[in-house]
Write an enzyme that holds these catalytic residues in place. Structure first.
Site, PDB file in Angstrom:
ATOM      1  NE  ARG A 102      -3.406   2.347   2.839  1.00 56.04           N
ATOM      2  CZ  ARG A 102      -4.665   2.555   2.493  1.00 56.04           C
ATOM      3  NH1 ARG A 102      -5.341   1.612   1.869  1.00 56.04           N
ATOM      4  NH2 ARG A 102      -5.269   3.709   2.761  1.00 56.04           N
ATOM      5  CG  HIS A 129      -8.316   1.170  -2.957  1.00 56.80           C
ATOM      6  ND1 HIS A 129      -7.782  -0.026  -2.514  1.00 56.80           N
ATOM      7  CD2 HIS A 129      -8.804   1.790  -1.834  1.00 56.80           C
ATOM      8  CE1 HIS A 129      -7.942  -0.124  -1.204  1.00 56.80           C
ATOM      9  NE2 HIS A 129      -8.559   0.955  -0.777  1.00 56.80           N
ATOM     10  CD  GLN A 132     -13.175  -0.271  -0.358  1.00 52.27           C
ATOM     11  OE1 GLN A 132     -12.436  -0.172   0.606  1.00 52.27           O
ATOM     12  NE2 GLN A 132     -14.434  -0.679  -0.251  1.00 52.27           N
ATOM     13  CG  ASP A 224     -12.767   8.166  -1.520  1.00 53.02           C
ATOM     14  OD1 ASP A 224     -12.782   8.002  -0.292  1.00 53.02           O
ATOM     15  OD2 ASP A 224     -11.741   8.016  -2.215  1.00 53.02           O
ATOM     16  CB  CYS A 264     -13.729   3.210   0.017  1.00 47.15           C
ATOM     17  SG  CYS A 264     -13.115   4.891  -0.196  1.00 47.15           S
ATOM     18  NE  ARG A 292     -10.321  -3.451   1.364  1.00 52.05           N
ATOM     19  CZ  ARG A 292      -9.583  -2.416   1.765  1.00 52.05           C
ATOM     20  NH1 ARG A 292     -10.166  -1.259   2.074  1.00 52.05           N
ATOM     21  NH2 ARG A 292      -8.256  -2.512   1.847  1.00 52.05           N
TER      22      ARG A 292
END
Length: 305
Positions: A102, A129, A132, A224, A264, A292
């Protein structure tokens, strides 16, 4: 494929297989059925960008798969002190069975994949991403019973979430409309790639600056944070620019009456979304967050078994 870097690299069938596996692993966990698919294997988890959900879900997930998760912060490894990605990739490939990273620059993940001999999983970059979005697709399927033919509306910043949602929806046959302000639109190459994928799956990609147009008749509404990690200096300017894209009760009412709301996380209530929406009956954010764990277990099982 050796690596999981982008949903654009996956076929529709590969994504569907991972979703089926995620749903199966979720059901087994809730029934107390163990699934030590990765028994004896070790996942290195490199974090140059901190996270709550990514670390906990990968660490718990790898443990539930019978493997060992090894947390590696940039402060703890030589990569953060100037060692080349080439050297790091070669050394870690001799110790580990897979790496989740990440980080900020997407090129770092691509280079790690290029030089390693073990699977690399993209836990997040500034561009994409994908982990996700696999969880988002799983959540959508659980609540809607299908993916193909649905419409997702994304409102806000044309960031890594918007990019991976474009890829994910286009691959599985979902329509997606993305509304962003001028100057904050999605990466042009990502949009073109998504449109090409959508053409194959029979779905539509709509890019607009009008949030009302994007959300009309949507089955899923997504937003987001407006200020991602590393953008704190732009906060005041961004709050002014993005205010028309706030998912509030009035704007959400333009979606279908049974539309679900997704985010998210972390969310900043009162900014990109109001409390009456994110805490309302249509919100599925905690199902999404839970998934997740299951989606990432499916990714690890697929690429590391």
């Amino acid at each position: 494929m050796k690596d999981f870097l982008s949903l654009h690299d996956c076929s529709k069938e590969q994504i569907e297989d991972m979703l089926k596996l995620a749903i199966k692993l979720k059901a087994e966990l809730k029934s107390g059925i163990p699934h030590p698919i990765l028994k004896g294997k070790t996942l290195g988890m490199i974090f140059t960008k901190s996270s709550t959900r990514t670390r906990v879900s990968f660490e718990v997930g790898m443990t539930q798969l019978g493997g060992y998760p090894l947390f590696l912060s940039s402060a703890d490894i030589q990569l953060g002190r100037g060692e080349t990605i080439y050297d790091t990739a070669n050394v870690l490939s001799r110790y580990l069975d897979g790496i989740m990273i990440r980080t900020y620059a997407h090129s770092d993940v691509e280079d790690l994949a290029k030089y390693s001999t073990i699977p690399i999983i993209n836990g997040l970059t500034d561009l994409l991403h994908p982990c996700q979005v696999l969880a988002d697709l799983q959540t959508t399927y659980e609540h809607k019973g299908k993916l193909e033919g649905l419409k997702m509306a994304y409102l806000g910043d044309g960031n890594n979430m918007a990019h991976s949602l474009l890829y994910g929806c286009a691959k599985v046959g979902m329509d997606i409309s993305v509304a962003t302000p001028e100057g904050y639109m999605c990466n042009e190459e990502v949009v073109e790639n998504a449109k090409a994928d959508a053409k194959k799956s029979g779905s539509n990609v709509i890019i607009t600056n009008d949030p009302a147009e994007a959300i009309k008749n949507a089955d899923v509404v997504y937003t987001d944070t407006w200020v991602s990690m590393g953008q704190e200096s732009e906060k005041e300017e961004r709050l002014k620019i993005f205010t028309p894209y706030q998912v509030n009760k009035e704007l959400f009412s333009k979606a279908k009456s049974d539309a679900i709301f997704m985010h998210c996380l972390p969310a900043y209530r009162g900014f990109e979304v109001t409390e009456d929406v994110i805490d309302g009956k249509n919100s599925v954010i905690f199902d999404e967050a839970e998934n997740r764990l299951h989606a990432q277990k499916a990714i690890m099982a697929t690429f590391m078994a």
